[in-house]
Design a protein around this motif. Structure first.
Motif, short mmCIF file in Angstrom:
data_model
loop_
_atom_site.label_atom_id
_atom_site.label_comp_id
_atom_site.label_asym_id
_atom_site.label_seq_id
_atom_site.Cartn_x
_atom_site.Cartn_y
_atom_site.Cartn_z
N ILE A 132 0.85 -1.20 0.00
CA ILE A 132 0.00 0.00 0.00
C ILE A 132 0.88 1.24 0.00
O ILE A 132 1.77 1.39 0.84
N VAL A 133 0.63 2.12 -0.96
CA VAL A 133 1.36 3.39 -1.09
C VAL A 133 0.45 4.51 -0.60
O VAL A 133 -0.72 4.59 -1.00
N VAL B 193 4.11 -5.38 -5.57
CA VAL B 193 4.73 -4.06 -5.68
C VAL B 193 4.52 -3.47 -7.07
O VAL B 193 4.27 -2.26 -7.22
N SER B 194 4.60 -4.30 -8.10
CA SER B 194 4.38 -3.82 -9.47
C SER B 194 2.97 -3.27 -9.65
O SER B 194 2.77 -2.22 -10.25
N PRO C 100 7.40 5.35 -8.31
CA PRO C 100 8.32 4.22 -8.09
C PRO C 100 8.39 3.85 -6.61
O PRO C 100 8.31 4.72 -5.74
N ILE C 101 8.52 2.58 -6.32
CA ILE C 101 8.62 2.10 -4.94
C ILE C 101 10.03 1.61 -4.70
O ILE C 101 10.51 0.70 -5.39
N ARG C 102 10.70 2.20 -3.73
CA ARG C 102 12.08 1.82 -3.41
C ARG C 102 12.19 1.30 -1.97
O ARG C 102 12.79 0.27 -1.73
N LYS C 103 11.62 2.07 -1.02
CA LYS C 103 11.71 1.69 0.39
C LYS C 103 10.35 1.20 0.89
O LYS C 103 9.32 1.74 0.53
N GLY D 163 14.34 -6.09 -5.27
CA GLY D 163 14.73 -4.76 -5.71
C GLY D 163 14.30 -3.64 -4.78
O GLY D 163 14.21 -2.49 -5.19
N LEU D 164 14.05 -3.98 -3.51
CA LEU D 164 13.55 -3.00 -2.55
C LEU D 164 14.52 -2.83 -1.39
O LEU D 164 15.35 -3.71 -1.12
#
Length: 466
Positions: free
Chosen positions: A20-21, A62-63, A72-75, A178-179
């Protein structure tokens, strides 16, 4: 949109993985930017048992979240549960070097650091050190000792412990997806942030989060965490019972549980049946809803009996520790029909279903209202707290130092400590952007959370392996 403007909660569950963003709006509520959901493959009872499948499931969730949020999701802030989690009570104290000066955050951290040195069972690691109440010299029952004077600082702690191997597996899955893991949080604590009110925590309440593989419990009294535990049974084992008891496939068993399941057989009619399609030309099968409820009831009662055991272990039936606010049921398993009535009867406490959208501002279609999103929203709230701490740092206090000198100093310090067989103490920037190196003043203002400290240990482990 800059990455600092939003946060991400990642719930790695037994049945599903949810990302969830979200960000905080001008009114302090959470604005959801995007949600991603994927079937969880490779996780059993909250523990990763297949690395590659778990990585693929994380990537899928995440995608989807990235696509719906457009960022973009990094952390990510990740939750941890599983049958390996346990908790204990511990009291400890320190004698202050300068009793003429008042107690500061540094004294509190020194006391917590001392608790972190407790000897655990082989393979275990301390995840959280949660202070309950303090004692300064002879004065006890202090909730906030900062600013007081005294030579002896003592506290009672709730210590949460988990298997280091399980923590490393989660860290590896997140890293290879990739996180970057921003923090690691015990899932029942995250769920409590999303569904409990301040009044309930003060009055005394137990949150019972019934997930797919585990049932997580956290008990609060006087606004303090008093007890946590993880029961290794959840909605998945109920589905398994239906599958075996009715001789049907797992897919049909899950559909039966969700659409027609009930926790109280007496409320179902004998004459009501549901038809299950036969396999490959075989005849259809008719199943009585009362029979279905009896299968479900047997397992749910077992889970609630274990919940009752934990309530008794805490002392919830004593007058001083009584849970005035009762029980809050959440998680996907709490969607089961008549579960609240059975919980009231089995435990003797009033209960309610905890919905996760109380702090969400833009959930117009009520998609996130389901209690199955409680943990992921709670993790998002924890991530937002970390961002708030970072953004509240006074800019004038942040001084950039020379990176090379700092790296050399850390290397020398590491070599000296290794020679003396002492733990290495290195400075890691926790709340500043990667391009900045924190000064001693910034380090004092931006203390890491317990979850972040644990993550630094995990990162260090992987660096040594590589």
């Amino acid at each position: 949109m800059e990455n600092q403007e939003y946060s991400v909660g990642l719930d790695i569950g037994t049945t599903k993985i949810v990302a969830i963003v979200g960000r905080r709006n001008a009114h302090g509520k959470i604005e959801i930017l995007g949600v991603g959901k994927a079937k969880s493959l490779g996780v059993h009872k909250g523990i990763v048992n297949n690395i590659s499948q778990t990585i693929n499931s994380i990537k899928a969730a995440v995608s989807e979240a990235q696509s719906s949020a457009g960022v973009p999701i990094r952390k990510v802030t990740v939750g941890i549960a599983g049958k390996h989690i346990r908790s204990l009570q511990h009291s400890d104290y320190i004698m202050r070097e300068h009793p003429d000066k008042f107690i500061t955050d540094d004294d509190i951290e020194a006391l917590k650091d001392q608790v972190k040195k407790l000897v655990m069972l082989p393979g275990e690691e301390i995840i959280h050190v949660l202070p309950q109440e303090y004692k300064v010299d002879s004065e006890g029952e202090i909730q906030e000792p900062i600013g007081m004077h005294g030579s002896r600082l003592e506290a009672k702690f709730h210590v949460v412990v988990g298997q280091m191997g399980s923590i490393r597996n989660i860290a590896r899955c997140v890293r290879e997806a990739g996180l970057e893991m921003e923090a690691l949080t015990l899932e029942p604590l995250a769920s409590s942030e999303a569904v409990l009110t301040k009044e309930e925590k003060e009055a005394g309440v137990a949150i019972v989060d019934i997930g797919g593989g585990t049932t997580d419990i956290a008990i609060f009294k006087d606004s303090i965490i008093r007890h946590t535990c993880v029961i290794p049974y959840g909605g998945g084992i109920i589905t398994e019972d239906i599958k075996e008891g009715c001789s049907i496939i797992e897919k049909h068993a899950e559909q039966l549980k969700v659409k027609f399941g009930s926790a109280v057989p007496e409320l179902e009619k004998d004459s009501t049946y549901v038809t299950i399609p036969g396999l490959h030309g075989r005849p259809d099968k008719e199943i009585s809803l009362k029979t279905l409820a009896q299968i479900i009831n047997a397992r749910v009662e077992e889970i609630l009996d274990l919940v009752n055991t934990e309530l008794k272990a805490y002392g919830a039936f004593d007058q001083k520790k009584k849970l005035i606010a009762g029980i809050v049921l959440t998680g996907g398993g709490s969607n089961l029909k008549h579960l609240r009535q059975l919980a009231n009867y089995t435990t003797g406490f009033d209960s309610r279903i905890g919905f996760a959208n109380e702090y969400v501002a833009n959930d117009k279609n009520q998609y996130l209202k389901g209690p199955e999103f409680a943990t992921s929203i709670g993790l998002l709230m924890e991530s937002l707290k970390i961002r708030d701490k970072k953004s509240n740092l006074p800019e004038e206090e942040i001084i950039v130092e020379e990176p090379k000198a700092k790296v050399q100093n850390d290397t020398v310090a590491a070599a000296d400590n290794e020679a003396n067989n002492a733990p290495v103490q290195t400075e890691q920037p926790m709340y500043l952007p990667p391009s900045e190196i924190e000064s001693p003043t910034a380090k004092r203002l931006a203390k890491p959370t317990f979850g972040q400290s644990l993550m630094e240990k995990v990162k260090k482990f992987f660096e040594e392996v590589e």
